[in-house]
Design a protein around this motif. Sequence first.
Motif, PDB file in Angstrom:
ATOM      1  N   GLN A  47       3.907  -5.947 -10.663  1.00  0.00           N
ATOM      2  CA  GLN A  47       3.513  -5.817  -9.256  1.00  0.00           C
ATOM      3  C   GLN A  47       1.882  -5.020  -9.331  1.00  0.00           C
ATOM      4  O   GLN A  47       1.875  -3.970 -10.155  1.00  0.00           O
ATOM      5  N   THR A  48       1.078  -5.523  -8.706  1.00  0.00           N
ATOM      6  CA  THR A  48      -0.350  -5.111  -8.616  1.00  0.00           C
ATOM      7  C   THR A  48      -0.773  -4.300  -7.367  1.00  0.00           C
ATOM      8  O   THR A  48      -1.151  -3.209  -7.137  1.00  0.00           O
ATOM      9  N   SER A  49       0.044  -4.737  -6.038  1.00  0.00           N
ATOM     10  CA  SER A  49      -0.392  -4.061  -4.836  1.00  0.00           C
ATOM     11  C   SER A  49       0.770  -4.590  -3.842  1.00  0.00           C
ATOM     12  O   SER A  49       1.169  -5.766  -4.129  1.00  0.00           O
ATOM     13  N   MET A  50       0.555  -4.382  -2.354  1.00  0.00           N
ATOM     14  CA  MET A  50       1.692  -4.805  -1.606  1.00  0.00           C
ATOM     15  C   MET A  50       0.827  -4.356  -0.073  1.00  0.00           C
ATOM     16  O   MET A  50       0.066  -3.540  -0.292  1.00  0.00           O
ATOM     17  N   GLU A  51       1.324  -5.366   0.734  1.00  0.00           N
ATOM     18  CA  GLU A  51       0.941  -4.927   2.031  1.00  0.00           C
ATOM     19  C   GLU A  51       2.206  -4.987   2.979  1.00  0.00           C
ATOM     20  O   GLU A  51       2.938  -5.969   3.003  1.00  0.00           O
ATOM     21  N   ILE A  52       2.421  -4.069   3.887  1.00  0.00           N
ATOM     22  CA  ILE A  52       3.673  -3.963   4.712  1.00  0.00           C
ATOM     23  C   ILE A  52       3.445  -3.436   5.945  1.00  0.00           C
ATOM     24  O   ILE A  52       3.520  -2.266   6.302  1.00  0.00           O
ATOM     25  N   GLY A  53       2.984  -4.307   6.845  1.00  0.00           N
ATOM     26  CA  GLY A  53       2.357  -4.027   7.914  1.00  0.00           C
ATOM     27  C   GLY A  53       1.387  -2.923   8.063  1.00  0.00           C
ATOM     28  O   GLY A  53       0.397  -2.907   7.178  1.00  0.00           O
ATOM     29  N   GLU A  54       1.465  -1.554   8.750  1.00  0.00           N
ATOM     30  CA  GLU A  54       0.743  -0.741   8.609  1.00  0.00           C
ATOM     31  C   GLU A  54       1.207   0.542   7.920  1.00  0.00           C
ATOM     32  O   GLU A  54       0.694   1.648   7.712  1.00  0.00           O
ATOM     33  N   LEU A  55       2.569   0.343   7.221  1.00  0.00           N
ATOM     34  CA  LEU A  55       2.992   1.350   6.544  1.00  0.00           C
ATOM     35  C   LEU A  55       2.445   1.541   4.877  1.00  0.00           C
ATOM     36  O   LEU A  55       2.196   0.660   4.588  1.00  0.00           O
ATOM     37  N   GLU A  56       2.659   2.587   4.650  1.00  0.00           N
ATOM     38  CA  GLU A  56       2.157   2.934   3.316  1.00  0.00           C
ATOM     39  C   GLU A  56       3.504   3.686   2.555  1.00  0.00           C
ATOM     40  O   GLU A  56       3.826   4.745   2.605  1.00  0.00           O
ATOM     41  N   LEU A  57       3.946   2.535   1.670  1.00  0.00           N
ATOM     42  CA  LEU A  57       5.353   2.952   0.976  1.00  0.00           C
ATOM     43  C   LEU A  57       5.079   2.592  -0.533  1.00  0.00           C
ATOM     44  O   LEU A  57       4.240   1.828  -0.828  1.00  0.00           O
ATOM     45  N   PRO A  58       5.632   3.416  -1.261  1.00  0.00           N
ATOM     46  CA  PRO A  58       5.419   3.178  -2.795  1.00  0.00           C
ATOM     47  C   PRO A  58       6.039   1.595  -3.124  1.00  0.00           C
ATOM     48  O   PRO A  58       7.183   1.447  -2.468  1.00  0.00           O
ATOM     49  N   PRO A  59       5.326   1.032  -3.884  1.00  0.00           N
ATOM     50  CA  PRO A  59       5.815  -0.259  -4.434  1.00  0.00           C
ATOM     51  C   PRO A  59       7.170  -0.479  -4.879  1.00  0.00           C
ATOM     52  O   PRO A  59       8.055  -1.199  -4.449  1.00  0.00           O
ATOM     53  N   SER A  60       7.860   0.744  -5.665  1.00  0.00           N
ATOM     54  CA  SER A  60       9.318   0.699  -6.259  1.00  0.00           C
ATOM     55  C   SER A  60      10.066   0.829  -4.905  1.00  0.00           C
ATOM     56  O   SER A  60      11.330   0.275  -5.161  1.00  0.00           O
ATOM     57  N   THR A  61       9.737   1.361  -3.831  1.00  0.00           N
ATOM     58  CA  THR A  61      10.541   1.599  -2.641  1.00  0.00           C
ATOM     59  C   THR A  61      10.685   0.300  -2.071  1.00  0.00           C
ATOM     60  O   THR A  61      11.624  -0.104  -1.629  1.00  0.00           O
ATOM     61  N   VAL A  62       9.475  -0.321  -1.807  1.00  0.00           N
ATOM     62  CA  VAL A  62       9.604  -1.642  -1.349  1.00  0.00           C
ATOM     63  C   VAL A  62      10.547  -2.822  -2.034  1.00  0.00           C
ATOM     64  O   VAL A  62      11.270  -3.476  -1.449  1.00  0.00           O
ATOM     65  N   LEU A  63      10.403  -2.772  -3.467  1.00  0.00           N
ATOM     66  CA  LEU A  63      11.051  -3.597  -4.138  1.00  0.00           C
ATOM     67  C   LEU A  63      12.469  -3.308  -4.191  1.00  0.00           C
ATOM     68  O   LEU A  63      13.365  -4.106  -4.273  1.00  0.00           O
ATOM     69  N   SER A  64      12.682  -1.990  -4.160  1.00  0.00           N
ATOM     70  CA  SER A  64      14.239  -1.454  -3.957  1.00  0.00           C
ATOM     71  C   SER A  64      14.765  -2.187  -2.743  1.00  0.00           C
ATOM     72  O   SER A  64      16.102  -2.394  -2.644  1.00  0.00           O
ATOM     73  N   VAL A  65      14.274  -1.821  -1.596  1.00  0.00           N
ATOM     74  CA  VAL A  65      14.537  -2.451  -0.253  1.00  0.00           C
ATOM     75  C   VAL A  65      14.706  -3.939  -0.312  1.00  0.00           C
ATOM     76  O   VAL A  65      15.695  -4.679   0.274  1.00  0.00           O
ATOM     77  N   LEU A  66      13.852  -4.438  -0.933  1.00  0.00           N
ATOM     78  CA  LEU A  66      13.853  -6.053  -1.100  1.00  0.00           C
ATOM     79  C   LEU A  66      15.083  -6.669  -1.924  1.00  0.00           C
ATOM     80  O   LEU A  66      16.043  -7.497  -1.597  1.00  0.00           O
TER      81      LEU A  66
END
Length: 191
Positions: A117-136
Amino acid sequence: MNLWKIAFFVLSGLIVSGIIALVVFLESPGDSDPLPPLDQYTPKGSVLSVKATRNDLEALANNYIRKAMKGEKLPVTMLIKDDVRLHSELTAFGITFPLMMHFDPVVLEDGNLMLKQTSMEIGELELPPSTVLSVLRDSVKLPPWMIVRPKEEEIFIHLSELEIAGDLQVRAKSVDLLNDNIELEVTIPND
């Protein structure tokens, strides 16, 4: 002391505890699934070298995701441009957020792919990539050949686990997205 004051402080304590627990949950990615052991690639059959483009690989990947989901709603769509992009949606607190994750593909020794992972976009939220991958990983049913590793911020694509007609085996040789040059090896078993 007034009963209402006690109730107020108890309720305030519960709300603050809940907020702290939510923040701790979102910040901790949890343990990642282990990678399968490195396969020693020994072709058993005829080996064909196949050149592909980004569009070919994108269509192939989305087709196999669709097949693995067996008619269910697609959890992710793969887009391949100058990087690999996974598009999905996450629902939190009754609100659906569009999610776009960017990855660089790395070809492993055994021909499988690792998406870093190099970057991510999730609406207007700023969350750590590891958190987004965990939720995914925890909220979206992915094909068994996609292993999400939140702590390492990567997704492992187990190409040797793809179910391909005729017992064909596929492995990646090289992936150069900038020059639109992807090379795969397809092994056709000799009967």
